[in-house]
Enzyme design. Structure first.
Site, PDB file in Angstrom:
ATOM      1  CG  ASP A 204      -0.247   0.051   2.522  1.00 39.44           C
ATOM      2  OD1 ASP A 204       0.997  -0.100   2.533  1.00 39.44           O
ATOM      3  OD2 ASP A 204      -0.918   0.240   3.554  1.00 39.44           O
TER       4      ASP A 204
ATOM      5  CG  HIS B 175      23.920   8.679 -14.251  1.00 42.25           C
ATOM      6  ND1 HIS B 175      23.106   8.406 -15.320  1.00 42.25           N
ATOM      7  CD2 HIS B 175      24.232  10.000 -14.362  1.00 42.25           C
ATOM      8  CE1 HIS B 175      22.937   9.502 -16.040  1.00 42.25           C
ATOM      9  NE2 HIS B 175      23.616  10.473 -15.492  1.00 42.25           N
TER      10      HIS B 175
ATOM     11  CG  ASP C 189      26.007  16.216  -9.320  1.00 45.56           C
ATOM     12  OD1 ASP C 189      25.135  16.998  -8.897  1.00 45.56           O
ATOM     13  OD2 ASP C 189      26.184  16.000 -10.532  1.00 45.56           O
TER      14      ASP C 189
ATOM     15  CG  ASP D 130      22.753  19.988 -10.824  1.00 46.20           C
ATOM     16  OD1 ASP D 130      23.523  19.295 -10.145  1.00 46.20           O
ATOM     17  OD2 ASP D 130      22.488  19.749 -12.014  1.00 46.20           O
TER      18      ASP D 130
ATOM     19  CG  HIS E  62      29.149  14.984 -18.412  1.00 52.26           C
ATOM     20  ND1 HIS E  62      29.155  16.333 -18.145  1.00 52.26           N
ATOM     21  CD2 HIS E  62      30.008  14.426 -17.501  1.00 52.26           C
ATOM     22  CE1 HIS E  62      29.955  16.578 -17.121  1.00 52.26           C
ATOM     23  NE2 HIS E  62      30.501  15.444 -16.712  1.00 52.26           N
TER      24      HIS E  62
ATOM     25  CG  HIS F  69      21.410  20.407 -17.040  1.00 48.93           C
ATOM     26  ND1 HIS F  69      20.615  20.828 -15.994  1.00 48.93           N
ATOM     27  CD2 HIS F  69      22.443  19.745 -16.459  1.00 48.93           C
ATOM     28  CE1 HIS F  69      21.136  20.411 -14.839  1.00 48.93           C
ATOM     29  NE2 HIS F  69      22.260  19.766 -15.088  1.00 48.93           N
TER      30      HIS F  69
ATOM     31  CG  HIS G 190      18.599  17.035 -16.208  1.00 50.97           C
ATOM     32  ND1 HIS G 190      18.880  15.709 -16.394  1.00 50.97           N
ATOM     33  CD2 HIS G 190      19.669  17.533 -15.535  1.00 50.97           C
ATOM     34  CE1 HIS G 190      20.057  15.422 -15.851  1.00 50.97           C
ATOM     35  NE2 HIS G 190      20.549  16.518 -15.323  1.00 50.97           N
TER      36      HIS G 190
ATOM     37  CD  GLU H 137      26.317  19.353 -15.091  1.00 48.18           C
ATOM     38  OE1 GLU H 137      26.650  18.310 -14.514  1.00 48.18           O
ATOM     39  OE2 GLU H 137      25.141  19.709 -15.235  1.00 48.18           O
TER      40      GLU H 137
ATOM     41  CE1 TYR I 252      33.353  12.937 -13.935  1.00 49.48           C
ATOM     42  CE2 TYR I 252      33.384  13.698 -16.220  1.00 49.48           C
ATOM     43  CZ  TYR I 252      32.879  13.776 -14.934  1.00 49.48           C
ATOM     44  OH  TYR I 252      31.896  14.686 -14.646  1.00 49.48           O
TER      45      TYR I 252
ATOM     46  NE  ARG J 110      29.142  16.183 -12.195  1.00 46.76           N
ATOM     47  CZ  ARG J 110      29.217  14.866 -12.061  1.00 46.76           C
ATOM     48  NH1 ARG J 110      30.026  14.151 -12.840  1.00 46.76           N
ATOM     49  NH2 ARG J 110      28.484  14.250 -11.159  1.00 46.76           N
TER      50      ARG J 110
ATOM     51  CD  GLU K 209      26.016  20.449 -11.809  1.00 45.40           C
ATOM     52  OE1 GLU K 209      26.285  19.434 -11.126  1.00 45.40           O
ATOM     53  OE2 GLU K 209      25.069  20.517 -12.605  1.00 45.40           O
TER      54      GLU K 209
HETATM   55  N1  GLY Z   1      22.914  16.347 -10.954  1.00 39.99           N
HETATM   56  C1  GLY Z   1      22.572  16.047 -12.264  1.00 39.99           C
HETATM   57  C2  GLY Z   1      23.374  16.785 -13.202  1.00 39.99           C
HETATM   58  O1  GLY Z   1      24.405  17.353 -12.842  1.00 39.99           O
HETATM   59  O2  GLY Z   1      23.021  16.925 -14.337  1.00 39.99           O
HETATM   60 MN    MN Z   2      24.800  17.877 -10.860  1.00 42.11          MN
HETATM   61 MN    MN Z   3      23.746  19.283 -13.634  1.00 47.90          MN
END
Ligand code: GLY
Ligand code: MN
Ligand code: MN
Length: 430
Positions: A41, A246, A263, A274, A355, A359, A366, A384, A388, A397, A399
């Site tokens: 439930d 991820h 992150d 973010d 990547h 965004h 996103h 960002e 790597y 990274r 960001e």
């Molecule tokens: N935290 C997701 C990204 O950096 O796009």
């Molecule tokens: Mn991020």
């Molecule tokens: Mn991001």
């Protein structure tokens, strides 16, 4: 709500901006989100549909918003249907909007109970020449699960086969990608809460700490400041875990000498932040880690400076790629001669930076927006870049969330420690 009530002027203005983009004599029907089933439930945590929120601020399930700016029945130009509470709901779930509260939240005068909707909405639909319905047209979206909006669309086509249906999603992208001042203030607030999370991380991190302990410390800071929680599943990745883009198991012990890539970002009043930061477990970067870190930071500084009106995501990503290429040559990861011979369609830097750089961010992390739109003041993008290096057991990274203005870009995370010196100083101050 956990957050302070948002100024209804935001929703009033958003509805005006929508009306200006509709075909004449059109009706827009927006649905709230479902409770998504989990098992037995149980349900997943509920979150309002950002599009319904955007025009009403109504943060409650089973709400329907109907906007019909040219309606001949003037007092039906904006109608909100919300569910009527009862003794059972009061006892088991608690308070639901009264009609007066829904009006105060949204600025919509006509708030009706949901059970009156079928008859009223049927008449309005028959008065309209076009019906705008919403679908999720995010470039990265794909799911076999039907939303409440999807089900409404299916039912609508069956019940009104001769009506002209129009897509609301392209208009949502137009509107939501330009942030209003009230939204920018909310996003700045979210970024400030996220800063508190990172400050705590700098205090508690030392060799032997587990990734999940860092996650817990961040969550504590978020919740203590009335954030709803995380805007997305946080990544706390020590050592080579950082090279899984991820990664979010957050289940490894952090060892002396490693870097931790984090992150995370809080959600406040449904607005996301973010952040990514990369810090040394022991409080000091090694020479090699510092060189690569500074290479990444150089790319970020150059990229932030490019977030100005006039360019677009594609052109911007190409320019950032060139800066990354040059920084990767400087730290010995790419060879200048090989780069000069590379296939431009498959640049060599992608081996270390696979990547995108930016965004849109807003009600979704996103956020929705047109991919090929020219950058304009009011857009908020992340910035960002990452490097790597699995062979060396670390990934970096950095960001921040950046507001495009008519002048210099405004970093909403400008006061979150970022340079090697600032991070080391904070980590080594008792
Ligand atoms: N935290 C997701 C990204 O950096 O796009
Ligand atoms: Mn991020
Ligand atoms: Mn991001």
């Amino acid at each position: 709500m956990k957050y302070d009530r948002i100024d209804q002027q935001l929703f009033i203005e958003n509805r005006k901006r929508l009306a200006a983009k509709l075909a004449p004599n059109s009706i827009v029907i927006l649905q709230s989100n479902d409770f998504m089933p989990r098992s037995a439930d149980g349900f997943h945590e509920w979150r309002q549909s950002p599009d319904l929120l955007y025009f009403s601020g109504i943060d409650q399930e089973e709400s329907v918003l109907v906007l019909f700016p040219d309606c001949v029945k003037e007092d039906f130009r904006e109608v909100l249907f919300v569910k009527k509470t009862n003794e059972y709901i009061k006892v088991w779930e608690g308070h639901k909007y009264t009609q007066a509260e829904a009006t105060e939240t949204s600025g919509i005068k006509k708030v009706l109970w949901l059970d009156s909707m079928p008859t009223i909405l049927n008449e309005l639909i028959n008065l309209a020449d076009h019906v705008y319905l919403n679908t999720n047209e995010h470039d990265r979206y794909s799911s076999p699960v039907m939303t409440r909006e999807d089900r409404y669309l299916t039912d609508f086509k069956r019940d009104y086969p001769a009506h002209s249906i129009k897509r609301l999603a392209p208009i949502m992208k137009d509107l939501r990608m330009i942030k209003q001042d009230i939204e920018i203030a909310l996003m700045q607030h979210a970024c400030n809460i996220t800063k508190a999370g990172f400050d705590r991380v700098l205090d508690v991190t030392k060799p032997g700490i587990w990734e999940y302990e860092i996650e817990a410390a961040i969550t504590h800071e978020f919740l203590c400041r009335r954030a709803t929680g995380h805007a997305y599943h946080p990544i706390i990745a020590t050592g080579d875990n950082a090279n899984i883009l991820h990664y979010n198991e957050n289940n490894t012990q952090c060892k002396a000498g490693e870097l931790i890539l984090m992150d995370f970002g809080c959600e406040y009043a449904n607005y996301a932040s973010d952040l990514s930061r990369t810090i040394p477990v022991s409080g000091r970067f090694t020479d090699r880690q510092r060189d690569v870190y500074n290479a990444c930071l150089n790319v970020q500084n150059a990229a932030i400076d490019m977030l100005r009106p006039g360019t677009n995501l594609d052109a911007y990503h190409k320019e950032v790629g060139k800066v990354m290429e040059s920084e990767l040559i400087n730290v010995g990861l790419l060879d200048r001669t090989e780069v000069s011979k590379q296939d431009p369609a498959r640049p060599l830097y992608k081996k270390y930076f696979m990547h995108g750089t930016s965004h849109h961010i807003g009600l979704d992390v996103h956020d929705v927006g047109h991919r090929y739109a020219t950058f304009e003041a009011g857009m908020v993008f992340t910035c960002e870049p990452g490097i790597y290096i699995s062979e060396e057991g670390f990934g970096i990274r950095i960001e921040d969330d950046i507001l495009i203005t008519d002048g210099a870009p405004r970093n909403l995370m400008a006061d979150i420690p970022k340079t090697v010196e600032a991070i080391e100083e904070k980590m080594n101050t008792a």
